[in-house]
Design an enzyme around this catalytic site. Structure first.
Site, short mmCIF file in Angstrom:
data_model
loop_
_atom_site.label_atom_id
_atom_site.label_comp_id
_atom_site.label_asym_id
_atom_site.label_seq_id
_atom_site.Cartn_x
_atom_site.Cartn_y
_atom_site.Cartn_z
N LEU A 142 57.20 -34.33 4.07
CA LEU A 142 58.29 -33.58 3.43
C LEU A 142 57.85 -32.12 2.95
CD1 LEU A 142 58.94 -36.30 0.36
CD2 LEU A 142 60.35 -35.84 2.33
N ASP A 143 58.86 -31.27 3.02
CA ASP A 143 58.49 -29.80 2.71
C ASP A 143 57.76 -29.98 1.54
OD1 ASP A 143 59.74 -29.39 5.22
OD2 ASP A 143 61.50 -28.54 4.27
N ARG A 144 57.18 -28.79 1.28
CA ARG A 144 56.48 -28.35 -0.08
C ARG A 144 57.56 -28.50 -1.18
NH1 ARG A 144 52.10 -24.88 -1.69
NH2 ARG A 144 51.67 -24.30 0.37
N THR A 146 60.60 -29.90 -1.25
CA THR A 146 61.28 -30.92 -1.47
C THR A 146 60.71 -31.97 -2.15
OG1 THR A 146 62.22 -30.61 0.63
CG2 THR A 146 62.65 -32.86 -0.15
N ARG A 248 67.70 -28.28 5.93
CA ARG A 248 68.02 -26.89 5.14
C ARG A 248 68.57 -26.06 6.34
NH1 ARG A 248 62.12 -25.68 3.14
NH2 ARG A 248 62.76 -23.70 2.59
#
Length: 331
Positions: A142-144, A146, A248
């Site tokens: 996961l993105d930092r 998110t 995004r």
């Protein structure tokens, strides 16, 4: 040197990445010569076979990682060692755990893997469960910024099966997001290839022309759950592919950036966001359990998402269990 041989799995958004770049992403201190030497001597293998540094990896592939030289040798009690507080923190993130799977509720702001400037990350915290065969393995990312469900495999066999499910697009992932405006139509699918531009912290995904060789296919289903007049909408998003920053980039590309997004937002969304952090949350994952049957895990709203819900007057009970029931990829 790191103490043992590891088997790691290539994530969805790393499909077609070069082997040497894959190593540099995870261990930025390694030199190209070190990676080349380990590959040439057969210490690095992919799905059991020898590889060259320039070979490209496929999602779900198993990479044998030999003991690696460390950037700075570890000393007892230094930053690399987990404290009791670190262990307690790692265990506090657990949503579900059995003998094969761990599901964490990853908070906003915690990176999944480290880098040159990142010392606190999920991968480091996995030492709370032990080292060697006892150390859980990451199977997706996961993105930092998110928050939400992050799955880990206990042992190489469980990790291999979970990583395979992600690579074959068998995991049903549902994200919640708050975006600016009201997308029209309210439900639909975005089929828009994306390509990477920039590097490191400035890396972004942008729409690619149909014939652009650097473009990677990317598909996202979306469904509007609720609206705050014409200002904002609470969306459910389901990625059918696993590109970096896919949700995004896709929402920004159709003119409805996710609020609180400093990278893909525009002037209007930044103004509406105010002090809100990224309004993107990995709400739910459903896939086959490595031992059989279904594994379904949901993550409660993060404090950052709760702030967004409170600001716009959204209530969790407005959502269906699965707004994408019956929805399939268009191709």
């Amino acid at each position: 040197m790191s103490r043992e041989v590891q088997t790691l799995y290539v994530a969805e958004d790393e499909h077609d990445i070069r082997l040497d770049r894959w190593f540099k992403r995870r261990w930025p201190h390694l030199t190209h010569i070190q990676v080349e030497k380990m590959a040439r001597s057969g210490q690095i293998r992919v799905d059991g076979s020898r590889v060259k540094p320039q070979d490209r990896l496929t999602a779900g592939a198993a990479v044998r990682v030999p003991p690696l030289p460390e950037a700075n040798p570890r000393k007892p009690g230094d930053l690399h060692e987990l404290t009791e507080r670190d262990v307690a923190y790692a265990k506090s993130l657990v949503l579900y755990e059995d003998d094969m799977v761990i599901a964490l509720n990853k908070p906003h702001g915690l990176a999944v893997q480290g880098g040159t400037k990142t010392t606190k990350h999920v991968d480091r915290l996995l030492s709370a469960w032990g080292e060697g065969m006892d150390r859980p393995r990451l199977v997706h990312r996961l993105d930092r910024d998110t928050s939400g469900v992050l799955l880990l495999g206990k042992g190489p066999e469980a990790a291999k099966r979970l990583a395979g499910a992600f690579a074959r697009r068998q995991a049903k992932k549902t994200y919640w997001a708050i975006v600016i405006g009201n997308p029209k139509p309210t439900h639909g699918q975005i089929d828009m290839a994306l390509k990477k531009t920039g590097i490191n912290d400035f890396e972004m995904m942008r729409p690619a022309e149909p014939k652009d060789p650097k473009g990677e296919p990317a598909e996202t289903a979306f469904a509007t759950i609720s609206r705050a007049a014409h200002r904002a909408a609470w969306m459910a998003l389901r990625p059918f592919t696993g590109r970096t920053h896919q949700l995004r980039a896709h929402m920004a590309a159709i003119g409805h950036p996710i609020l609180g997004d400093p990278k893909y937002g525009d002037e209007k969304s930044r103004e509406l966001s105010g002090v809100l952090k990224l309004q993107l949350h990995a709400r739910r994952i459903e896939l086959d359990h490595p031992r059989g049957g279904k594994l379904i895990v949901e993550a409660p709203l993060s404090p950052e998402m709760k702030a967004g819900f409170a600001h716009f007057g959204f209530s969790e009970d407005e959502s269906d269990v699965d707004p994408f029931e019956g929805v399939k990829r268009q191709r």
